[in-house]
Design a protein around this motif. Structure first.
Motif, PDB file in Angstrom:
ATOM      1  N   TRP A 258       0.815  -1.210   0.000  1.00 32.78           N
ATOM      2  CA  TRP A 258       0.000   0.000   0.000  1.00 32.78           C
ATOM      3  C   TRP A 258       0.851   1.264   0.000  1.00 32.78           C
ATOM      4  N   ARG A 259       2.155   1.110  -0.158  1.00 31.70           N
ATOM      5  CA  ARG A 259       3.050   2.268  -0.131  1.00 31.70           C
ATOM      6  C   ARG A 259       2.714   3.274  -1.233  1.00 31.70           C
ATOM      7  N   ALA A 260       2.210   2.788  -2.356  1.00 31.07           N
ATOM      8  CA  ALA A 260       1.900   3.687  -3.472  1.00 31.07           C
ATOM      9  C   ALA A 260       0.839   4.721  -3.094  1.00 31.07           C
ATOM     10  N   LEU A 261      -0.032   4.394  -2.146  1.00 34.70           N
ATOM     11  CA  LEU A 261      -1.104   5.315  -1.773  1.00 34.70           C
ATOM     12  C   LEU A 261      -0.561   6.575  -1.098  1.00 34.70           C
ATOM     13  N   PRO A 262       0.237   6.454  -0.011  1.00 36.67           N
ATOM     14  CA  PRO A 262       0.784   7.689   0.577  1.00 36.67           C
ATOM     15  C   PRO A 262       1.729   8.421  -0.367  1.00 36.67           C
ATOM     16  N   GLU A 263       2.463   7.679  -1.203  1.00 41.95           N
ATOM     17  CA  GLU A 263       3.339   8.344  -2.170  1.00 41.95           C
ATOM     18  C   GLU A 263       2.517   9.167  -3.167  1.00 41.95           C
ATOM     19  N   ALA A 264       1.376   8.623  -3.591  1.00 41.03           N
ATOM     20  CA  ALA A 264       0.510   9.351  -4.514  1.00 41.03           C
ATOM     21  C   ALA A 264      -0.086  10.592  -3.859  1.00 41.03           C
ATOM     22  N   LEU A 265      -0.451  10.477  -2.583  1.00 43.71           N
ATOM     23  CA  LEU A 265      -1.004  11.633  -1.875  1.00 43.71           C
ATOM     24  C   LEU A 265       0.041  12.741  -1.735  1.00 43.71           C
ATOM     25  N   VAL A 266       1.286  12.353  -1.457  1.00 43.80           N
ATOM     26  CA  VAL A 266       2.359  13.342  -1.334  1.00 43.80           C
ATOM     27  C   VAL A 266       2.602  14.030  -2.673  1.00 43.80           C
ATOM     28  N   ALA A 267       2.576  13.265  -3.748  1.00 46.23           N
ATOM     29  CA  ALA A 267       2.881  13.804  -5.082  1.00 46.23           C
ATOM     30  C   ALA A 267       1.700  14.513  -5.733  1.00 46.23           C
ATOM     31  N   LEU A 268       0.512  14.416  -5.161  1.00 45.66           N
ATOM     32  CA  LEU A 268      -0.700  14.968  -5.785  1.00 45.66           C
ATOM     33  C   LEU A 268      -0.578  16.454  -6.137  1.00 45.66           C
TER      34      LEU A 268
END
Length: 223
Positions: A38-48
């Motif tokens: 699920w690491r991609a989820l927080p990474e996506a939120l940071v990069a949004l």
């Protein structure tokens, strides 16, 4: 040169960079060590904020900061003031929009560390805090400097989000980028050119620092 706008921009850039650096350090290190699918989820939120149009992000922040929204209402009850069209509001907006510039360079720096480094430090008797302070931080220093430089430069030039949340109040929310826009609208190309050249120079120096640190790190790795 619009001295008041330059002062607001400089204050905003310094405060944003200083506040985001410890958050970027904690979050970047945590994401680098995360071994979950699920690491991609927080990474996506940071990069949004990198892919969202600034006016869209600014619009949603403006709604969140209003007195009718839960966050805006809580801020109102705690401080007695509003967030929209204030320096506190553009500071919070700046923290959101600049989050990826603070987190990603630090995350990449931690990801480049050898996996066995922490285990070797622990076997030598160092605690987790001592390992971070004495081993990891010196090695990821280029990432920290890059994060600070990128956050500072991007904050100086931020326009859309700041305009949506703060408007253009002299001495309060009118930044250098907004001042450039206002001077162009007034056909004052000389003032706009001077301020634009300064922001261009800051951007160039910042990118030079980032690439210089990256090149130095590569040469040290080869050595």
């Amino acid at each position: 040169m619009d001295g008041a706008a330059f002062g607001v921009s400089l204050k905003l850039a310094i405060m944003t960079s200083l506040l985001l650096l410890p958050l970027g350090l904690w979050l970047g290190r945590h994401l680098a060590q995360m071994r979950s699918r699920w690491r991609a989820l927080p990474e996506a939120l940071v990069a949004l904020p990198l892919v969202m149009p600034p006016t869209v992000l600014g619009f949603y922040l403006m709604l969140s900061f209003s007195r009718e929204a839960p966050f805006g209402a809580a801020w109102q009850s705690l401080t007695g003031g509003s967030l929209n069209f204030t320096f506190s509001g553009i500071l919070l907006a700046s923290l959101v929009v600049n989050l990826p510039f603070a987190v990603q360079p630090i995350q990449r720096a931690f990801e480049a560390l050898p996996a066995h480094l922490r285990e070797a430090a622990w076997c030598s008797g160092l605690s987790t805090w001592q390992t971070l302070w004495r081993i990891e931080l010196p090695l990821v220093r280029p990432g920290l400097i890059s994060a600070f430089a990128l956050t500072f430069a991007h904050t100086l030039g931020e326009f859309g989000v700041i305009l949506m949340v703060g408007g253009a109040i002299d001495g309060e929310t009118r930044t250098l980028a907004i001042s450039i826009y206002d001077h162009v609208q007034a056909f004052d190309e000389t003032a706009a050119s001077t301020m634009s050249a300064m922001l261009l120079a800051v951007s160039f120096v910042t990118i030079g620092i980032v690439y210089g640190l990256a090149g130095r790190h590569r040469w040290q790795g080869r050595g």
